[in-house]
Motif scaffolding. Sequence first.
Motif, PDB file in Angstrom:
ATOM      1  N   UNK A 363       0.791  -1.273  -0.369  1.00  0.00           N
ATOM      2  CA  UNK A 363      -0.189   0.067   0.074  1.00  0.00           C
ATOM      3  C   UNK A 363       0.361   1.153  -0.262  1.00  0.00           C
ATOM      4  N   UNK A 364       1.672   1.183   0.501  1.00  0.00           N
ATOM      5  CA  UNK A 364       2.986   2.573   1.088  1.00  0.00           C
ATOM      6  C   UNK A 364       4.025   2.418   0.304  1.00  0.00           C
ATOM      7  N   UNK A 365       4.008   3.638  -0.864  1.00  0.00           N
ATOM      8  CA  UNK A 365       4.722   3.627  -2.090  1.00  0.00           C
ATOM      9  C   UNK A 365       6.210   3.926  -1.068  1.00  0.00           C
ATOM     10  N   UNK A 366       5.962   4.638   0.016  1.00  0.00           N
ATOM     11  CA  UNK A 366       7.546   5.434   0.281  1.00  0.00           C
ATOM     12  C   UNK A 366       8.424   4.447   1.287  1.00  0.00           C
ATOM     13  N   UNK A 367       7.523   3.248   2.425  1.00  0.00           N
ATOM     14  CA  UNK A 367       7.603   2.828   3.011  1.00  0.00           C
ATOM     15  C   UNK A 367       8.004   1.097   2.154  1.00  0.00           C
ATOM     16  N   UNK A 368       7.509   0.687   1.331  1.00  0.00           N
ATOM     17  CA  UNK A 368       7.618  -0.743   0.558  1.00  0.00           C
ATOM     18  C   UNK A 368       9.394  -0.366  -0.174  1.00  0.00           C
ATOM     19  N   UNK A 369       9.622   0.127  -0.335  1.00  0.00           N
ATOM     20  CA  UNK A 369      11.073   0.363  -1.168  1.00  0.00           C
ATOM     21  C   UNK A 369      12.127   0.922   0.299  1.00  0.00           C
ATOM     22  N   UNK A 370      12.910  -0.162   0.178  1.00  0.00           N
ATOM     23  CA  UNK A 370      14.950   0.669   1.184  1.00  0.00           C
ATOM     24  C   UNK A 370      14.994   1.704   0.576  1.00  0.00           C
ATOM     25  N   UNK A 371      15.502   3.134   1.575  1.00  0.00           N
ATOM     26  CA  UNK A 371      16.042   3.668   1.189  1.00  0.00           C
ATOM     27  C   UNK A 371      17.741   3.871   1.385  1.00  0.00           C
ATOM     28  N   UNK A 412      16.517   5.961 -14.328  1.00  0.00           N
ATOM     29  CA  UNK A 412      15.990   5.876 -13.067  1.00  0.00           C
ATOM     30  C   UNK A 412      17.198   4.162 -12.706  1.00  0.00           C
ATOM     31  N   UNK A 413      17.684   3.533 -12.335  1.00  0.00           N
ATOM     32  CA  UNK A 413      18.017   2.345 -11.995  1.00  0.00           C
ATOM     33  C   UNK A 413      19.274   2.497 -11.330  1.00  0.00           C
ATOM     34  N   UNK A 414      20.013   3.928 -11.542  1.00  0.00           N
ATOM     35  CA  UNK A 414      21.385   3.969 -11.026  1.00  0.00           C
ATOM     36  C   UNK A 414      20.389   5.083  -9.394  1.00  0.00           C
ATOM     37  N   UNK A 415      19.350   5.384  -9.788  1.00  0.00           N
ATOM     38  CA  UNK A 415      18.920   6.580  -8.577  1.00  0.00           C
ATOM     39  C   UNK A 415      18.250   5.732  -7.016  1.00  0.00           C
ATOM     40  N   UNK A 418      14.449   7.907  -2.800  1.00  0.00           N
ATOM     41  CA  UNK A 418      13.447   9.478  -2.590  1.00  0.00           C
ATOM     42  C   UNK A 418      13.754  10.880  -3.520  1.00  0.00           C
ATOM     43  N   UNK A 419      14.132  10.197  -4.613  1.00  0.00           N
ATOM     44  CA  UNK A 419      14.231  11.076  -5.496  1.00  0.00           C
ATOM     45  C   UNK A 419      13.206  11.178  -6.656  1.00  0.00           C
ATOM     46  N   UNK A 425       7.159   6.208  -7.803  1.00  0.00           N
ATOM     47  CA  UNK A 425       7.591   4.966  -6.239  1.00  0.00           C
ATOM     48  C   UNK A 425       6.723   3.950  -6.564  1.00  0.00           C
ATOM     49  N   UNK A 426       5.732   3.857  -7.236  1.00  0.00           N
ATOM     50  CA  UNK A 426       4.754   2.906  -7.028  1.00  0.00           C
ATOM     51  C   UNK A 426       4.359   1.579  -8.269  1.00  0.00           C
ATOM     52  N   UNK A 427       5.524   2.790  -9.324  1.00  0.00           N
ATOM     53  CA  UNK A 427       5.584   2.046 -10.848  1.00  0.00           C
ATOM     54  C   UNK A 427       7.416   0.984 -10.319  1.00  0.00           C
TER      55      UNK A 427
END
Length: 530
Positions: A363-371, A412-415, A418-419, A425-427
């Motif tokens: 659900x959360x595109x911010x918390x689902x990806x490791x920063x 995008x692969x190198x970023x 948070x960018x 992020x959902x994509x």
Amino acid sequence: MLKPLLRLDNLTIAFDGAVVVDALTLTVNAGETLAIVGESGSGKSVSALGAINLLPSNAEVSGGRWLEETDLNKLTRRDWNAVRGNRVGFVFQEPMTSLNPLHRIGKQIGEALRLHQGLRGQAARTRSKELLEQVKLPRADELLEAWPHQLSGGQRQRVMIAMAIANNPALLIADEPTTALDVTVQQDILALLKELRDQHGMGMLFISHDLNLVRRYAERVCVMYRGKIQEIGPVEEVFNNPQSDYTKALLAAEPEGRPAALAATKPLLTARQLKVSFERPKTGLFKRQPPPFEAVKAMDLTIAPGETLGIVGESGSGKTTLASAIMRLVQSRGEINLGDVPLSQLTGNALRRQRHRLQMVFQDPYGALSPRMPVFDIVSEGLRFHYPDLPLSEVTQRVHQTLHEVGLPESCAARYPHEFSGGQRQRIAVARAIILEPELLVLDEPTSALDRTVQKQLVTLLRQLQERRQLSYLFISHDLAVIRAMAHRIMVLKDGEVVEQGSCLDVLASPQHPYTQALIAAAHLRQLPA
């Protein structure tokens, strides 16, 4: 005469020289709701955070800021601490990252009461319980003892609202306060906020991508795009006679179309008599352990290859728990079969070998990806785990191909996460799931944090992926317009039980259960063209 409460005059915000909010001028009056709408990245949340000095140290903020007669630019750090949480309440967009995972709910609400009202002990607990009941949370005594991770997204959002209104603020800033809530609870929460606003003469700055809610609960609306105001005025005037091209496009952006027709085939996923229960926390040292809470009660479901089963229901109805059980992320009873494989009987390596066949978008595109990981590592992690012998060149090729498939450039692969905006992020989360070429994709509120234009893009993308790859979806959403555009069939959950199910269009056109009728009435769905 309206009394100005919050005034912003040419508010400009920049990060490392890049301007993200450009000369924003607006006023929130006591007793009114001003809504800010716009796509992800337009500067809505940054403007609100900048108004009350909550931006990181590298932000450059200029322009006038007043709260009633107080010049906010002259406040010291101690002054700000007295203003925030007391005269100004803030409901943040991401409740999971806003709540402390190491403290129980009761302690977190009690902290706001202790700091600003001096309430402690039983007085603080009594007031905390009243606040939870005020925001329509059942079993308040139990929730005071619960940890944030034990609550659903909607329950956490309501806890945030309870904390924000705890000290009866003069100004409430609500940043997407209903994002994780179903339509009936959205109405309850906003009706509550409106009631509190009218009782106390509170002003509200309401940030939302849900234009239906803005139309019903705001007096004025400000439309932002790329950090600038496109237009501002009374809601009905702006919605009925938009002047800017961007406002016209925003009003027209609603998920549309229908999924491709299905061919008759045997089910891909079958669940029979699926049950999930959780131990309840004790409410006192010498009290008995209460009986387990049944989150999912004896549920049956099937999903065919290429089919989308839509799951709708209020916050806490068991939607996410059902998805987690099917993914074998929580313990459950009953049968779960993926094709001819009895998933419910597998453990350890045998279960891990099946994981590539079913994936989940959270659900959360911010918390689902490791920063701490670049996008390349995030997307390729599952691929490298399941196929350790793949050469790096092939992994790179498949990552780039998958990013292209979800509409993102190879660069995008190198970023890092948070960018990117919420929609991007959902994509990335979708790319991480589909790179393994799963047969079933579980999508838990994948559009809830996205504005309408990005929602429409993501729905179109998911339908295209489904058609190309013959993917099956278990699609959880409280947005019935999104469900209508995505689902072949629909199941309506309430209190862990299925109250209605059937063809999506049939259920939405002719609901039989009173709860389904209430959901549809609250959603104000546009009629489909004949």
